[in-house]
Design a protein around this motif. Structure first.
Motif, mmCIF file in Angstrom:
data_model
loop_
_atom_site.group_PDB
_atom_site.id
_atom_site.type_symbol
_atom_site.label_atom_id
_atom_site.label_comp_id
_atom_site.label_asym_id
_atom_site.label_seq_id
_atom_site.Cartn_x
_atom_site.Cartn_y
_atom_site.Cartn_z
ATOM 1 N N HIS A 109 -4.623 2.140 12.493
ATOM 2 C CA HIS A 109 -3.493 1.859 12.289
ATOM 3 C C HIS A 109 -2.623 1.460 13.149
ATOM 4 O O HIS A 109 -1.327 1.407 13.102
ATOM 5 N N HIS A 159 0.711 -1.345 -0.026
ATOM 6 C CA HIS A 159 0.042 -0.179 0.075
ATOM 7 C C HIS A 159 0.971 1.085 0.066
ATOM 8 O O HIS A 159 1.934 1.346 0.875
ATOM 9 N N HIS A 164 0.755 4.685 1.138
ATOM 10 C CA HIS A 164 -0.173 5.335 2.338
ATOM 11 C C HIS A 164 -0.040 6.936 2.112
ATOM 12 O O HIS A 164 1.167 7.386 2.311
ATOM 13 N N HIS A 176 0.297 -4.595 3.719
ATOM 14 C CA HIS A 176 -0.849 -4.522 3.922
ATOM 15 C C HIS A 176 -1.695 -5.976 3.839
ATOM 16 O O HIS A 176 -2.666 -6.000 3.568
HETATM 17 CU CU1 C2O Z 1 -1.089 2.868 6.129
HETATM 18 CU CU2 C2O Z 1 -4.241 0.880 5.128
HETATM 19 O O1 C2O Z 1 -2.535 1.655 5.806
#
Ligand code: C2O
Ligand code: CU
Ligand code: CU
Length: 530
Positions: free
Chosen positions: A494, A137, A139, A179
């Protein structure tokens, strides 16, 4: 890979018991027993703070530039790294075998394609009973659903996937991290996380520190076993609280600085630990950027909370100090954390000389007007076009939930219309914990927090955000415009232990977006050069 049990002192057990409060299901006595069975490194063997030099993660070179696209290649692999002199090599999972992974430096308007190759060990990993699958991912990026690192869109060892990143947003500090479904926490803790810095013209023209005075600080805690191996101990699915603080992969490092301003891009990459930052000198920190890039205006604070996955760009002016002075970046007590004496400090700055370069040595009163179509900073509560949604964060039967739900990829939990503006209220009912709630795809503006969401945001969070720090018993109110992509996106706590078990839901923005499973990984045998 063996996962040793941790040993903690009776004092620490008590502390953890207090931390857990009524929310923890495991009786304290049993927790203490499992922990004492273990092989955790004694505190006397831990590396000493301020013995290791500060390092920056290396910048990754593209393998190819073609048209408006830069191509990169990363291999996820197991490697051994020496965290500090005298320690045995610690096994990690790293992007290109290092942690943090190499930094990708991107420019707004140039697309990036990253080929992620899973070179992790094959077979079942006893630490979580699954294969070493990954999903990557980015982010903080408004990536299409099929490249967003969806939990089920995994890549097995021996497979690869090309991720496409649009880089059409404001300059910002973002990060790529694992992820994968149900073992995101393990993979990220083992080291699968790295920075991705997106620059743009507005940022480049500002007189704020740039180049070598623009410094990433990836902060993360860790627990080591007696033989120097990482221990993933999540206290019965509640939190992982390490007693070693790493900055860019090194324990409590020392950075030599000149007498001038530096910009630090702080990322909290910890599994469960939040930080409350302050300087030992009592001087303020000048916050210039948040998760989604530069703030409208800089803000001075004495201390600030940084929850997991939050990013803050902070300017520190070392010209206030004399050569020879030492300044410690401290971690004050943060509510609902388990602190050890070793976690009270993060790193040290040693002022070693006068400024060698005085350019870009100021912070102007205006930084980022936030003119972008999806910039949240000019939105108000009254701009909402969609319904008001409420999300409640709590724990039930040992699982972490949002509105009584755990993750179900077949279910949509919110469906904002494409380009709708919505106000969301997020409430943390699980008293003894804080939850840094992250929404993929969008940037939002925090418009209220506190008991009923009626108090103003913290001064340092008055910039574009994608993670909201929801303290115990608190409600955080946000406003955002939902776009610029359609489709399904995850949203979750998170605290990666909470995320994996299973404080995650998803939204679908608009109708007719691509499936998050529309671009699956392929075996390496089918890989062609770019
Ligand atoms: Cu830093 Cu869904 O993530
Ligand atoms: Cu994200
Ligand atoms: Cu949480």
């Amino acid at each position: 890979m063996e996962i040793a049990q941790r040993e903690i002192s009776r004092k620490d057990v008590l502390k953890l018991g207090v931390l857990a409060g009524a929310a923890l299901l495991l009786p304290l006595e049993r927790a203490a027993k499992t922990q004492l069975l273990n092989a955790r490194m004694a505190s006397s063997q831990l590396p000493e703070p301020f013995q290791v030099g500060f390092v920056r993660p290396p910048v990754l070179k593209p393998v190819l530039r073609r048209g408006d696209t830069d191509f990169y290649r990363i291999v996820q692999k197991q490697a051994g790294v020496q965290l500090a002199p005298g320690l045995p090599k610690t096994r990690i999972f790293g992007y290109n075998g290092i942690t943090p992974g190499p930094t990708i430096v991107a420019r707004r308007g140039r697309r990036v394609i990253v080929r992620q190759i899973n070179g992790l060990p094959r077979g079942i990993n006893p630490a979580h009973g699954d294969e070493n699958t990954t999903s990557t991912h980015l982010h903080g990026s408004d990536t299409l659903p099929q490249y967003d690192g969806y939990a089920m869109d995994t890549t097995r060892p021996g497979w690869f996937k090309d991720y496409v990143y649009p880089d059409d947003q404001d300059a910002r500090t973002i990060w790529y991290h694992d992820h994968a479904f149900h073992h995101t926490g393990f993979n990220a803790y083992m080291g699968l996380a790295g920075l991705y810095l997106l620059h743009d013209d507005l940022e480049a023209k500002l007189p704020i520190p740039q180049g070598r005075y623009d410094v990433p600080l990836v902060i993360k805690d860790a627990i080591l076993s007696q033989n120097g191996q990482l221990i993933f101990e999540d206290q019965s699915l509640s939190s992982l609280m390490g007693d070693i603080i790493l900055v860019n992969g090194k324990p409590w490092p020392v950075m030599r600085v000149e007498r001038r301003k530096y910009r630090f891009r702080i990322l909290n990459a910890s599994t469960s630990r939040g930080y409350r930052l302050a300087l030992s000198t009592g001087e303020p920190l000048t916050v210039v950027g948040t998760d989604g890039g530069l703030m409208p205006r800089p803000v001075l604070v004495q201390r600030m909370n940084v929850g997991m996955a939050e990013r803050y760009e902070v300017v520190i002016d070392f010209a206030r100090y004399r050569v020879g002075q030492q300044v410690v970046l401290r971690n004050l007590d943060l509510k609902n954390n388990a602190d050890f004496s070793s976690t009270r400090q993060i790193m040290r700055f040693d002022v070693v000389s006068d400024a060698k370069d005085r350019r870009n040595n100021s912070v102007p009163p205006r930084l980022n007007p936030g003119r972008g179509a999806y910039s949240p900073m000019r939105l108000k509560e009254s701009d909402a076009t969609g319904p008001r949604r409420r999300f409640r964060f709590h724990r039930k039967n040992g699982l972490w939930m949002i509105n009584n739900r755990t993750f179900d990829p077949k279910r949509v939990d919110a469906n904002p219309a494409f380009n709708a503006v919505e106000v969301w209220e997020c409430t943390n009912n699980s008293g003894g914990w804080f939850h840094p709630f992250h929404i993929h795809l969008i940037d939002f503006k925090i418009i209220g927090r506190g008991k009923n969401g009626q108090s103003p945001p913290f001064p340092y969070e008055r910039g574009p955000k994608d993670v909201m720090y929801i303290g115990g018993g608190e409600t955080v109110k946000i406003v955002a415009k939902f776009g610029p992509r359609k489709g399904r996106y995850m949203m979750h706590c998170h605290n990666l232990v909470h995320e994996d078990h299973d404080m995650m839901i998803q939204m679908e923005v608009g109708k007719g977006g691509p499936s998050p499973l529309a671009a699956r990984a392929k075996p390496v045998s089918k890989m062609r050069p770019f």
